[in-house]
Design a protein around this motif. Structure first.
Motif, PDB file in Angstrom:
ATOM      1  N   PHE A   1     -39.055 -67.948  -1.991  1.00 36.29           N
ATOM      2  CA  PHE A   1     -38.952 -66.723  -0.976  1.00 36.29           C
ATOM      3  C   PHE A   1     -39.788 -65.488  -1.187  1.00 36.29           C
ATOM      4  CE2 PHE A   1     -34.522 -68.213   1.689  1.00 36.29           C
ATOM      5  CZ  PHE A   1     -35.955 -69.069   1.912  1.00 36.29           C
ATOM      6  N   GLY A   2     -39.908 -65.568  -2.288  1.00 38.11           N
ATOM      7  CA  GLY A   2     -41.035 -64.499  -2.960  1.00 38.11           C
ATOM      8  C   GLY A   2     -41.706 -64.593  -2.638  1.00 38.11           C
ATOM      9  N   LEU A   3     -42.136 -65.261  -3.276  1.00 42.58           N
ATOM     10  CA  LEU A   3     -43.654 -66.263  -2.619  1.00 42.58           C
ATOM     11  C   LEU A   3     -44.378 -66.052  -1.526  1.00 42.58           C
ATOM     12  CD1 LEU A   3     -46.457 -66.625  -3.853  1.00 42.58           C
ATOM     13  CD2 LEU A   3     -45.981 -69.409  -3.725  1.00 42.58           C
ATOM     14  N   ALA A   4     -43.312 -66.407  -0.633  1.00 40.87           N
ATOM     15  CA  ALA A   4     -43.486 -66.269   0.932  1.00 40.87           C
ATOM     16  C   ALA A   4     -43.430 -65.048   1.251  1.00 40.87           C
ATOM     17  CB  ALA A   4     -42.577 -67.055   2.071  1.00 40.87           C
TER      18      ALA A   4
ATOM     19  N   TYR B   1     -42.525 -70.519   8.012  1.00 45.72           N
ATOM     20  CA  TYR B   1     -41.594 -71.084   8.340  1.00 45.72           C
ATOM     21  C   TYR B   1     -42.398 -72.199   8.980  1.00 45.72           C
ATOM     22  CZ  TYR B   1     -37.281 -72.025  10.581  1.00 45.72           C
ATOM     23  OH  TYR B   1     -36.112 -71.814  10.716  1.00 45.72           O
ATOM     24  N   GLY B   2     -42.675 -72.423   9.593  1.00 47.76           N
ATOM     25  CA  GLY B   2     -43.201 -74.047   9.643  1.00 47.76           C
ATOM     26  C   GLY B   2     -43.811 -74.447   8.437  1.00 47.76           C
TER      27      GLY B   2
ATOM     28  N   ILE C   1     -41.112 -77.327   7.098  1.00 50.34           N
ATOM     29  CA  ILE C   1     -41.595 -79.348   6.168  1.00 50.34           C
ATOM     30  C   ILE C   1     -41.565 -79.252   4.221  1.00 50.34           C
ATOM     31  CG2 ILE C   1     -43.628 -80.443   5.314  1.00 50.34           C
ATOM     32  CD1 ILE C   1     -45.015 -77.997   7.893  1.00 50.34           C
ATOM     33  N   PHE C   2     -41.034 -78.698   3.681  1.00 50.97           N
ATOM     34  CA  PHE C   2     -41.539 -78.563   2.431  1.00 50.97           C
ATOM     35  C   PHE C   2     -39.367 -77.938   2.092  1.00 50.97           C
ATOM     36  CE2 PHE C   2     -45.331 -77.949   2.868  1.00 50.97           C
ATOM     37  CZ  PHE C   2     -45.962 -78.944   1.718  1.00 50.97           C
ATOM     38  N   ALA C   3     -38.466 -77.886   2.757  1.00 46.01           N
ATOM     39  CA  ALA C   3     -37.171 -77.842   2.145  1.00 46.01           C
ATOM     40  C   ALA C   3     -36.736 -79.230   1.405  1.00 46.01           C
ATOM     41  CB  ALA C   3     -36.597 -77.246   4.048  1.00 46.01           C
ATOM     42  N   PRO C   4     -36.872 -79.877   2.201  1.00 47.57           N
ATOM     43  CA  PRO C   4     -36.379 -81.973   1.369  1.00 47.57           C
ATOM     44  C   PRO C   4     -37.172 -82.489   0.023  1.00 47.57           C
ATOM     45  CG  PRO C   4     -36.577 -82.275   3.358  1.00 47.57           C
ATOM     46  CD  PRO C   4     -37.412 -80.471   4.098  1.00 47.57           C
ATOM     47  N   SER C   5     -38.045 -81.628  -0.269  1.00 42.83           N
ATOM     48  CA  SER C   5     -38.563 -81.829  -1.717  1.00 42.83           C
ATOM     49  C   SER C   5     -38.344 -80.324  -2.527  1.00 42.83           C
ATOM     50  CB  SER C   5     -39.814 -81.430  -0.736  1.00 42.83           C
ATOM     51  OG  SER C   5     -40.605 -82.947  -0.747  1.00 42.83           O
TER      52      SER C   5
ATOM     53  N   ALA D   1     -34.876 -68.815   6.361  1.00 39.20           N
ATOM     54  CA  ALA D   1     -36.194 -68.673   6.217  1.00 39.20           C
ATOM     55  C   ALA D   1     -36.594 -67.967   7.628  1.00 39.20           C
ATOM     56  CB  ALA D   1     -37.298 -69.755   6.376  1.00 39.20           C
ATOM     57  N   LEU D   2     -35.737 -67.839   8.513  1.00 37.26           N
ATOM     58  CA  LEU D   2     -35.572 -67.300   9.599  1.00 37.26           C
ATOM     59  C   LEU D   2     -36.516 -64.977   9.329  1.00 37.26           C
ATOM     60  CD1 LEU D   2     -32.547 -68.418  11.867  1.00 37.26           C
ATOM     61  CD2 LEU D   2     -35.589 -68.640  12.296  1.00 37.26           C
ATOM     62  N   THR D   3     -35.687 -65.234   8.468  1.00 36.26           N
ATOM     63  CA  THR D   3     -35.789 -63.632   7.656  1.00 36.26           C
ATOM     64  C   THR D   3     -37.689 -63.169   7.843  1.00 36.26           C
ATOM     65  OG1 THR D   3     -36.587 -64.305   6.001  1.00 36.26           O
ATOM     66  CG2 THR D   3     -33.350 -62.902   6.122  1.00 36.26           C
ATOM     67  N   PHE D   4     -38.207 -64.595   7.283  1.00 39.39           N
ATOM     68  CA  PHE D   4     -40.018 -63.958   7.559  1.00 39.39           C
ATOM     69  C   PHE D   4     -40.338 -63.400   9.198  1.00 39.39           C
ATOM     70  CE2 PHE D   4     -38.579 -66.117   3.818  1.00 39.39           C
ATOM     71  CZ  PHE D   4     -39.294 -65.679   2.952  1.00 39.39           C
ATOM     72  N   ILE D   5     -39.755 -64.303  10.308  1.00 40.72           N
ATOM     73  CA  ILE D   5     -40.547 -64.538  11.441  1.00 40.72           C
ATOM     74  C   ILE D   5     -39.574 -63.108  12.148  1.00 40.72           C
ATOM     75  CG2 ILE D   5     -39.642 -65.265  13.808  1.00 40.72           C
ATOM     76  CD1 ILE D   5     -39.565 -67.622  12.571  1.00 40.72           C
TER      77      ILE D   5
END
Length: 482
Positions: free
Chosen positions: A54-57, A95-96, A100-104, A122-126
């Motif tokens: 989340f920090g990187l995002a 967010y997309g 995609i990568f949440a399961p990984s 991750a909705l906070t990013f939107i």
């Protein structure tokens, strides 16, 4: 802008920021006490495992453009609309990618619940993608009181959300929905208060110009974010969610005084220093004045935390959290230098030399990685020692370049800081001896805290510390205003 006016802006901004931080931390502190007693260390650990992602995002979502807008002297409506469009597109893309990568990510930690947590958090990013330039606009206008009020409302909303969800048994979701509630309410208010109504437009010329400044900050931010959260990732992968919970709680308390300094000083100082970027003498003079008061407050707080760590943790959040005490003490030493690194980088940013700050990361971060992986086989305690040592090394490196660019290096900074540090260490010794006179943890705090405050201010008064008189002058002037 005249120097006196800038000083008034700095004092006013710092005062509002101090009010904001004080109230924010009181509210957050109370909420965290409740949540820490209601939730398990493992709950905090699960959320903490996502910090690096989340920090990187967060860094990627803004890409340094907000700081570029603040630093630029002649901003246009085209600049704002370009950044606005970029932020929306980047936040939706991020967010997309999380979807995609949440399961990984969940599989990496072997914690299936993390997948659902990521989808929601991750909705906070939107939300932030639509509001980041509005926060930048308030900073540009030096409207620190408005920013402080928005922050206070966001903190209250987050705290209320967390407490209610924890009370009704939602467990870890109390932590997850705190961030969403705060971002949503703060976003609505800042959109209204900023008065900025960006248009949908994108200029390649504006983008390239802003990215020439913000791009270097983006690179530095990515590297700093990865390193800053690497400990959580390594501890989470190599140990357990509970170990992450202990580390995050220790790091949170140790970092709290330094974060206060960063929030009060750095955010207020940056737009002030930008206005002096073309006059090194005035820039150094302003910087030196802005350096004194924050560290007069910071050093006794950190030394006090080191000495009072054990009874403080036991009284506030319970004996189940006592394993975090040794981590907290070691990290406090490192955080004595952490804000100094930010102060030195702020000078480079104000001068527009983000290129140097970016290049420096390729010197500093390999040192940090070496310390981390060299200490990993020795256990978490030695990992904390390595992290604290890294802050010291980075400070020496940053001072070298601050001296090279504006002529304000290590020796001049140490000359200001040493009296405050020596007073704090003497205070710590007195507090330690006074607490040995009583046995109960609560009594140790009731004795140690007032003794420490009295001791520190008496030594500052006897030594005629400039910072003490500066604080007294600011308080006196503010009281006259009322």
């Amino acid at each position: 802008m005249p120097e006196g006016s800038l000083r008034d802006k700095a004092v006013s901004g710092a005062t509002w920021k101090l009010i904001e931080i004080s109230v924010n931390h009181v509210m957050t502190f109370i909420v965290e006490l409740y949540l820490a007693r209601m939730l398990a260390p493992g709950d905090y650990g699960l959320v903490g495992m996502l910090a690096i992602f989340f920090g990187l995002a967060m860094v990627l979502a803004d890409s340094g453009f907000s700081s570029a807008l603040i630093q630029r002297q002649n901003r246009t409506r085209e600049d704002f609309s370009t950044v606005f469009v970029f932020n929306i597109v980047s936040s939706l893309t991020i967010y997309g990618l999380f979807v995609i990568f949440a399961p990984s990510i969940a599989a990496f930690y072997n914690e299936p619940l993390l997948k659902t947590i990521i989808y929601v958090s991750a909705l906070t990013f939107i939300i932030r993608g639509f509001t980041s330039i509005h926060f930048a606009k308030l900073n540009i206008d030096l409207r620190f009181s408005t920013l402080s009020k928005i922050s206070l409302v966001g903190t209250f909303t987050a705290g209320l959300t967390g407490v209610l969800l924890a009370y009704f048994g939602f467990g870890i979701w109390a932590l997850v929905f705190q961030g969403i509630a705060s971002a949503l309410i703060s976003g609505i208010i800042v959109w209204i208060c900023s008065g900025l109504r960006p248009t949908i437009g994108f200029s390649r010329k504006s983008f390239r110009s802003l990215f020439s400044y913000g791009g270097n900050m983006l690179g530095s931010g990515i590297i700093n974010c990865i390193y800053g959260n690497l400990y959580t990732l390594v501890i989470g992968k190599g140990f357990s969610p509970t170990a992450v919970g202990f580390y995050n709680r220790a790091n949170g308390y140790a970092a709290m005084p330094s974060n206060i300094i960063n929030d009060v000083a750095l955010r207020v100082n940056f737009p002030i220093l930008v206005k002096l970027q073309n006059d090194n003498d005035r820039l150094i003079s302003a910087y030196e004045k802005l350096l004194k008061v924050p560290f007069f407050i910071l050093y006794p707080l950190l030394v006090g935390l080191i000495v009072c760590a054990e009874p403080l943790i036991e009284v506030l959040i319970g004996a189940k959290w006592l394993p975090c005490v040794p981590y907290m003490r070691i990290l406090c030493v490192g955080y004595m230098f952490f804000p100094l690194n930010g102060f030195n980088m702020n000078i480079l940013y104000a001068k527009g030399r983000t290129d140097i700050s970016f290049k420096l990361e390729f010197i500093k971060k390999p040192i940090g990685l070496l310390l981390l992986f060299a200490s990993l086989p020795l256990g978490i305690i030695w990992m904390m020692v390595g992290k604290a040592l890294y802050s010291v090394i980075v400070y020496f490196i940053n001072c070298y370049y601050t001296n090279k660019i504006v002529g304000y290096g290590l020796s001049r900074q140490i000359k200001i800081l040493l009296p405050m540090l020596s007073n704090s260490l003497l205070m710590g010794a007195v507090v330690y001896l006074s607490m040995r006179l009583v046995a109960a943890p609560a009594m140790k705090l009731l004795v140690g805290i007032p003794v420490g405050m009295l001791c520190y201010f008496m030594m500052a008064y006897i030594r005629k510390d400039d910072s003490l008189y500066e604080i007294m002058s600011i308080v006196k002037n503010k009281l006259k205003g009322y």
